[in-house]
Motif scaffolding. Structure first.
Motif, PDB file in Angstrom:
ATOM      1  N   PHE A 157      38.119  30.158  35.268  1.00 52.95           N
ATOM      2  CA  PHE A 157      38.300  29.577  36.684  1.00 52.95           C
ATOM      3  C   PHE A 157      38.581  28.186  36.321  1.00 52.95           C
ATOM      4  O   PHE A 157      38.597  27.561  35.333  1.00 52.95           O
ATOM      5  CB  PHE A 157      36.792  29.421  37.213  1.00 52.95           C
ATOM      6  CG  PHE A 157      36.442  31.182  37.810  1.00 52.95           C
ATOM      7  CD1 PHE A 157      37.120  31.240  39.179  1.00 52.95           C
ATOM      8  CD2 PHE A 157      35.852  31.914  36.917  1.00 52.95           C
ATOM      9  CE1 PHE A 157      36.687  32.685  39.492  1.00 52.95           C
ATOM     10  CE2 PHE A 157      35.484  33.338  37.583  1.00 52.95           C
ATOM     11  CZ  PHE A 157      35.762  33.637  38.651  1.00 52.95           C
ATOM     12  N   PRO A 196      42.851  29.778  34.966  1.00 52.64           N
ATOM     13  CA  PRO A 196      42.191  30.276  36.430  1.00 52.64           C
ATOM     14  C   PRO A 196      43.138  31.386  36.935  1.00 52.64           C
ATOM     15  O   PRO A 196      44.221  31.529  36.433  1.00 52.64           O
ATOM     16  CB  PRO A 196      42.107  29.336  36.890  1.00 52.64           C
ATOM     17  CG  PRO A 196      43.054  28.358  36.685  1.00 52.64           C
ATOM     18  CD  PRO A 196      43.234  28.391  35.334  1.00 52.64           C
ATOM     19  N   GLY A 254      39.289  35.271  38.325  1.00 53.11           N
ATOM     20  CA  GLY A 254      39.111  35.310  36.875  1.00 53.11           C
ATOM     21  C   GLY A 254      39.919  36.309  36.078  1.00 53.11           C
ATOM     22  O   GLY A 254      39.432  36.050  34.761  1.00 53.11           O
TER      23      GLY A 254
END
Length: 347
Positions: free
Chosen positions: A61, A92, A96
């Motif tokens: 992320f 990211p 995810g």
């Protein structure tokens, strides 16, 4: 007419093919065992003195979010306490799944780990029609770090004072009460669908791009409810701008001890939380997995780490690799049913 003698095979002779098959099977098993032993010996040799190079922590992320903060916290503390070099890398994208896929394809040599969470490990496989990894086969569960419940919030000025108020209103006027989530198919969204199923109601899902936008609309009065992770909503709850109606975990949140659980509100057994944990590519050396698990679990017992995790609205929770793997397997199966009931798919 001359007699013809036909020799009758002895019992011993008739058993020769079976004996040969048994010997061949034993040889195959022996070769397999030898190969497995050789692989283990090679791994043990390769990991002697581990780590002797930087370890990569893949964070699936962007910087600044809950997963990023927790990943860097674990990385920094592991590095400090063990004199290791750990390099955190943000990868990211796609909820995810891009970062998880990259870690899954990395060499299983003990030098790549990734901070996975329930969304990309137990939910995503049932949402995406084509996912390049199978979390139950392509990754090794190393160490569970923390879990965080979903919190159901409304405006401080809302007519809803309790979860029962919401349920009663939804039963009186089905399909008229919207709730926001940080995105379609997230664990937070599916917590709302699980509540619909448990209470026999129909709250209308409104997907946002992140929790902040949904909570802004709740505080502004244009959205009745929002479901969020505790860390994302905590400051607004503490400032009095949002009212927390319930949390979705089996136990109350340490950060919100006065907020009841959904189970306490009349729905026994209700438990939908998201979790965070360290994974490595499948086939990672067992001694490395055991060592990392031990070090992460030791950190989770320190007052400093507990305080830091609680500050993020999460609950530290140590597990063995085996127990963490079992948690993943169970959630992988249960989330399949919730996703199917919700009818959610992502291209």
């Amino acid at each position: 007419m001359p007699s013809i003698h036909v020799p009758i095979p002895s019992a011993d002779a008739s058993r020769k093919p079976q004996r040969l098959k048994a010997l061949l099977a034993a040889a195959v098993l022996s070769c397999g065992a030898f190969a497995a032993h050789a692989q283990q010996a090679q791994q043990a040799q390769q990991t002697q003195g581990w780590p002797n190079a930087p370890i990569r922590m893949v964070i699936p992320f962007p910087p600044g979010g809950g997963t990023d903060i927790l990943s860097r916290l674990v990385s920094i503390k592991l590095a400090e306490s063990n004199k290791w070099t750990i390099v955190a890398e943000n990868r990211p994208g796609a909820g995810g799944t891009i970062g998880i896929a990259e870690a899954a394809k990395s060499a299983p040599n003990g030098y790549t780990m990734v901070m996975g969470q329930k969304d990309n490990m137990a939910v995503a496989p049932w949402l995406y029609k084509s996912l390049s990894y199978d979390p139950t086969k392509d990754l090794t569960a190393v160490a569970h770090v923390a879990y965080t419940p979903v919190v159901i919030v409304t405006s401080a000025n809302s007519k809803f004072k309790t979860l029962a108020d919401v349920v009663n209103a939804a039963r009186s006027a089905p399909g008229t009460i919207p709730y926001g989530s940080p995105g379609n198919g997230t664990t937070i969204h599916l917590a709302g669908e699980a509540l619909n199923n448990a209470a026999g109601i129909k709250l209308v899902h409104v997907p946002y791009k992140g929790s902040s936008a949904a909570m802004t609309d709740v505080m502004g009065g244009t959205l009745d409810l929002a479901l969020s992770s505790v860390p994302s909503a905590l400051s607004q709850i503490r400032s009095g701008k949002l009212r927390a109606l319930a949390v979705t975990s089996s136990a109350r949140s340490t950060s919100l001890p006065d907020v009841p659980t959904v189970a306490e509100s009349g729905y026994k057994g209700f438990d939908v939380s998201t979790w965070y944990g360290v994974f490595m590519p499948a086939g990672a050396p067992k001694d490395v997995v055991v060592r990392l698990n031990k070090e992460v679990n030791r950190l989770l017992e320190t007052p400093e780490m507990k305080k830091a995790i609680h500050a993020q609205g999460a609950e530290p929770q140590a597990m063995t690799p085996e127990k963490f793997s079992s948690l993943l397997q169970n959630d992988y199966r249960s989330m399949r049913d919730i996703v199917k009931q919700a009818g959610v798919t992502i291209e």
